[in-house]
Design a protein around this motif. Structure first.
Motif, short mmCIF file in Angstrom:
data_model
loop_
_atom_site.label_atom_id
_atom_site.label_comp_id
_atom_site.label_asym_id
_atom_site.label_seq_id
_atom_site.Cartn_x
_atom_site.Cartn_y
_atom_site.Cartn_z
N VAL A 257 -29.75 -57.90 -16.35
CA VAL A 257 -29.68 -57.79 -14.89
C VAL A 257 -29.85 -56.33 -14.53
N SER A 258 -31.00 -55.99 -14.00
CA SER A 258 -31.34 -54.61 -13.68
C SER A 258 -31.03 -54.31 -12.22
N LEU A 259 -30.17 -53.33 -11.99
CA LEU A 259 -29.87 -52.96 -10.61
C LEU A 259 -31.07 -52.30 -9.93
N GLU A 260 -31.92 -51.68 -10.70
CA GLU A 260 -33.14 -51.11 -10.11
C GLU A 260 -34.03 -52.22 -9.57
N ASP A 270 -34.90 -46.77 -4.95
CA ASP A 270 -34.13 -46.61 -6.19
C ASP A 270 -32.63 -46.48 -5.91
N ASP A 271 -32.21 -46.76 -4.67
CA ASP A 271 -30.80 -46.60 -4.32
C ASP A 271 -30.03 -47.85 -4.71
N VAL A 272 -29.23 -47.75 -5.79
CA VAL A 272 -28.47 -48.90 -6.26
C VAL A 272 -27.00 -48.85 -5.84
N CYS A 273 -26.62 -47.77 -5.18
CA CYS A 273 -25.20 -47.56 -4.88
C CYS A 273 -24.66 -48.53 -3.84
N VAL A 279 -23.96 -59.55 -4.60
CA VAL A 279 -25.41 -59.61 -4.82
C VAL A 279 -25.73 -59.51 -6.31
N ILE A 280 -25.01 -58.66 -7.03
CA ILE A 280 -25.23 -58.56 -8.47
C ILE A 280 -24.88 -59.88 -9.15
#
Length: 294
Positions: A257-260, A270-273, A279-280
């Motif tokens: 599972v890639s947050l990018e 590219d903002d994963v914060c 959602v994840i």
């Protein structure tokens, strides 16, 4: 003398977590596997109960709600609608995926600070599973000492031995979401235990991890150096070295599972914060769907 871990760890039988999901820890009941299906209260020491209450904190989910008059969007693999009700989609997708799991445990792996505990709690709640944190179980088995204290007093090898014993015991259980330590992937025997369930790698960019860990502090992170200098740069340097050691091992997971990738679906560049744990967790379920249905 050091007490052996195997004598200290007692795991309950998680027979029907759906009946205990959402209840306070102090009133947890576990249903035994017998004909009468009698309900028994498991005695918990006052000390352990205090730590469990601290560990199993209530979930606070950030929800972006859609219009009250329109149904929640159906989340497809590869796309995220601009407006959707996170909680409804999580609930719907978990109900769809849960039968395909057949009670198998879900092992979350990833670097320190990747959100395994937070996402694991959300995921377990949605699936009606119970949640376990390996580090917390080790701390309880070694007299309530923190991970940092265990590393300092007994060394990393002692901690890793206990970690392997935890994974061995948990692998024989069912219907658990399990948060593993960042270094659990380095021992092949740990993968042997995790292969009894399904492993999920939470892949978070190192820069985001470094910012997150630096903001919280590194006192609880025994593998992070404490030399003088800029905290972010020190943390980033150490995380980079650790990932070089563990990157290939993380790739052994059944699901990545890639947050990018999630950020790209949400149009966040590219903002994963700002990606919420809900959602994840939805993305975890989508990737599990691809694995189990295909």
């Amino acid at each position: 003398m050091e007490a052996r871990f195997s004598q200290g760890l007692q795991l309950p039988t998680w027979t029907n977590p759906k009946k205990i999901a959402g209840k306070p820890v102090s009133s947890l009941h576990f249903i035994q596997k017998n004909v009468e299906q009698r309900l028994h209260q498991i005695p918990i020491s006052c000390h352990l109960l205090t730590r469990i209450r601290k560990f199993c904190r209530p979930l606070v989910l950030k929800v972006s709600r859609s219009s009250e008059n329109s149904p929640a969007s159906v989340l497809k693999s590869g796309t995220f609608p601009s407006l959707f009700d996170e909680s409804k989609i999580l609930r719907s997708k978990s109900e769809e995926i849960e039968p395909y799991l057949n009670g198998r445990c879900i092992f979350l792996v990833g670097m320190m600070g990747s959100g395994k505990t937070t996402v694991g709690e959300v995921l377990s709640e949605a699936l009606g599973y119970s949640f376990c944190d390996c580090d917390t179980l080790i701390e309880e088995a070694v007299g309530g000492r923190t991970v940092a204290e265990i590393f300092k007093l007994h060394g990393e090898c002692f901690f890793r031995d206990n970690e392997t014993e935890v994974l061995k015991k948990l692998s024989s259980e069912h219907r658990l979401v399990i948060s593993t330590g960042g270094g659990a992937v380095v021992r092949p025997v740990n993968w042997k235990h995790m292969q009894k369930g399904i492993s999920v790698w939470l892949d978070v960019p190192l820069e985001a991890l470094a910012r997150r860990i630096t903001a919280i502090g590194t006192d609880s992170r025994p593998l992070l150096h404490h030399e003088s200098g800029d905290p972010y740069l020190k943390t980033m340097k150490r995380l980079t070295a650790l990932f070089e050691e563990r990157g290939e091992a993380y790739a052994n997971a059944n699901v990545r599972v890639s947050l990018e990738n999630i950020a790209a679906k949400l149009g966040l560049d590219d903002d994963v914060c700002n990606i919420t744990p809900t959602v994840i967790a939805i993305e975890v379920l989508l990737q599990l769907e691809n694995l189990l249905k295909n």
